[in-house]
Design a protein around this motif. Structure first.
Motif, mmCIF file in Angstrom:
data_model
loop_
_atom_site.group_PDB
_atom_site.id
_atom_site.type_symbol
_atom_site.label_atom_id
_atom_site.label_comp_id
_atom_site.label_asym_id
_atom_site.label_seq_id
_atom_site.Cartn_x
_atom_site.Cartn_y
_atom_site.Cartn_z
ATOM 1 N N LYS B 26 0.843 -1.197 0.000
ATOM 2 C CA LYS B 26 0.000 0.000 0.000
ATOM 3 C C LYS B 26 0.874 1.241 0.000
ATOM 4 N N PRO B 27 0.598 2.172 -0.928
ATOM 5 C CA PRO B 27 1.403 3.392 -0.955
ATOM 6 C C PRO B 27 1.126 4.247 0.272
ATOM 7 N N GLY B 28 2.168 4.881 0.804
ATOM 8 C CA GLY B 28 2.021 5.805 1.930
ATOM 9 C C GLY B 28 1.955 7.233 1.423
ATOM 10 N N ARG B 29 2.560 8.133 2.147
ATOM 11 C CA ARG B 29 2.501 9.544 1.807
ATOM 12 C C ARG B 29 3.733 9.892 0.969
ATOM 13 N N VAL B 130 19.666 14.359 -10.018
ATOM 14 C CA VAL B 130 19.005 14.829 -11.221
ATOM 15 C C VAL B 130 18.609 16.280 -11.013
ATOM 16 N N ASP B 131 18.746 17.092 -12.053
ATOM 17 C CA ASP B 131 18.239 18.456 -11.988
ATOM 18 C C ASP B 131 16.766 18.384 -12.290
ATOM 19 N N GLY B 132 15.972 18.480 -11.277
ATOM 20 C CA GLY B 132 14.542 18.334 -11.462
ATOM 21 C C GLY B 132 13.997 17.695 -10.214
ATOM 22 N N SER B 133 12.675 17.618 -10.139
ATOM 23 C CA SER B 133 12.111 17.085 -8.914
ATOM 24 C C SER B 133 12.164 15.571 -8.927
ATOM 25 N N LYS B 134 11.926 15.005 -7.757
ATOM 26 C CA LYS B 134 11.853 13.561 -7.660
ATOM 27 C C LYS B 134 10.754 13.210 -6.686
ATOM 28 N N VAL B 135 10.259 12.014 -6.845
ATOM 29 C CA VAL B 135 9.177 11.545 -5.986
ATOM 30 C C VAL B 135 9.671 10.334 -5.215
ATOM 31 N N LEU B 136 9.494 10.387 -3.910
ATOM 32 C CA LEU B 136 9.846 9.263 -3.048
ATOM 33 C C LEU B 136 8.549 8.750 -2.437
ATOM 34 N N MET B 137 8.242 7.497 -2.694
ATOM 35 C CA MET B 137 6.969 6.939 -2.233
ATOM 36 C C MET B 137 7.225 5.729 -1.340
ATOM 37 N N PRO B 138 6.830 5.801 -0.080
ATOM 38 C CA PRO B 138 6.950 4.631 0.799
ATOM 39 C C PRO B 138 5.796 3.663 0.566
ATOM 40 N N PHE B 139 6.080 2.401 0.704
ATOM 41 C CA PHE B 139 5.042 1.374 0.610
ATOM 42 C C PHE B 139 5.114 0.509 1.861
ATOM 43 N N ALA B 146 8.961 -0.972 1.630
ATOM 44 C CA ALA B 146 9.775 -0.625 0.459
ATOM 45 C C ALA B 146 9.638 0.869 0.185
ATOM 46 N N TYR B 147 10.624 1.423 -0.481
ATOM 47 C CA TYR B 147 10.558 2.778 -1.009
ATOM 48 C C TYR B 147 10.751 2.719 -2.510
ATOM 49 N N ILE B 148 9.953 3.492 -3.219
ATOM 50 C CA ILE B 148 10.197 3.681 -4.643
ATOM 51 C C ILE B 148 10.613 5.114 -4.856
ATOM 52 N N GLU B 149 11.612 5.313 -5.705
ATOM 53 C CA GLU B 149 12.013 6.677 -6.036
ATOM 54 C C GLU B 149 12.055 6.822 -7.550
#
Lengths: 154, 154
Positions: B26-29, B130-139, B146-149
């Motif tokens: 399940k994805p977190g915040r 990376v020059d730019g934003s990134k998304v870090l999603m905990p599961f 797990a973390y996805i980035e």
């Protein structure tokens, strides 16, 4: 793996550390073993994609070399593997891969580079997952040690 | 970063773990903070290169989830992060990125994937440069975390 893919990365690494930090790294004995594993305290990794071949490249620094290269590049002493160090390792990885990409392009092998990723953690291991051989090359210097790993599927 | 790049990776991860191991994550915040850092015990990383955008993607498993996914996928219990586990993590990373690549292609965003790299080491950190934003999603799941980035330069 095409043996011509290897030397551009090695010479680019030697050149970048010499130019940016006046650090002379010497290649050791290469390993072609499938189960050879690179270890380091901070590693820069980058993916490479060409029209036919694809692969990945990594540089694993021990803490000593990472801190020394930062000190010699930036002129500032840091004792721990902080964000400044990871940024420097990402930049060096990008420069080395960029130099290799140029040399490969001159030989007729075009590659695009992904963006670098930096991993930090004491004595972590890196394993490139590729169907094909890989080359693991240790480097020594008076300022610390590094491993380069180059893997392509062709 | 184009927000459309994010969901294909998240849904592909959920789908791969469900299909291959019957694990419901399940994805977190999500975090968009520049200094957010993924931590894990074993991580799969892969570079992505498109005609205009490029980036990188990682999945960091804690040891518990990695061992459980292996047990549920393969039907064999392993207690340590052995080569079997790193191979499984590389394969899962490749499948998740492949699933995302297909979904992105359907939206008109073509990417080529580099080959996966797996990092092992207790509580290592991953930093995408990376020059730019990134998304870090905990599961989270009942079998571990797990973390996805996901990071793209556009």
């Amino acid at each position: 793996m095409n043996a011509e893919f290897v030397n551009p990365f090695l010479s680019s690494f030697i050149n970048v550390l010499q130019t940016m930090a006046q650090v002379e790294v010497k290649p050791g004995r290469p390993s072609l073993k499938k189960d050879a594993i690179a270890r380091g305290d901070v590693s820069g990794l980058i993916g490479m994609v060409g029209p036919t071949a694809k692969g990945s490249f990594s540089i694993s620094f021990d803490k000593e070399l990472a801190l020394n290269v930062f000190r010699l590049m930036v002129g500032e002493t840091i004792e721990e593997l902080s964000e400044d160090i990871t940024d420097m390792v990402g930049e060096v990885t990008n420069m080395v891969a960029g130099g290799a990409k140029r040399q490969l392009g001159e030989k007729g092998y075009e590659f695009n580079m992904a963006t670098p990723i930096v991993v930090t953690g004491p004595n972590h291991t890196i394993k490139h997952q590729v169907d094909g051989s890989k080359v693991l090359m240790p480097f020594i210097s008076e300022h610390g040690k590094a491993y380069i790993e180059i893997c392509f599927n062709q």
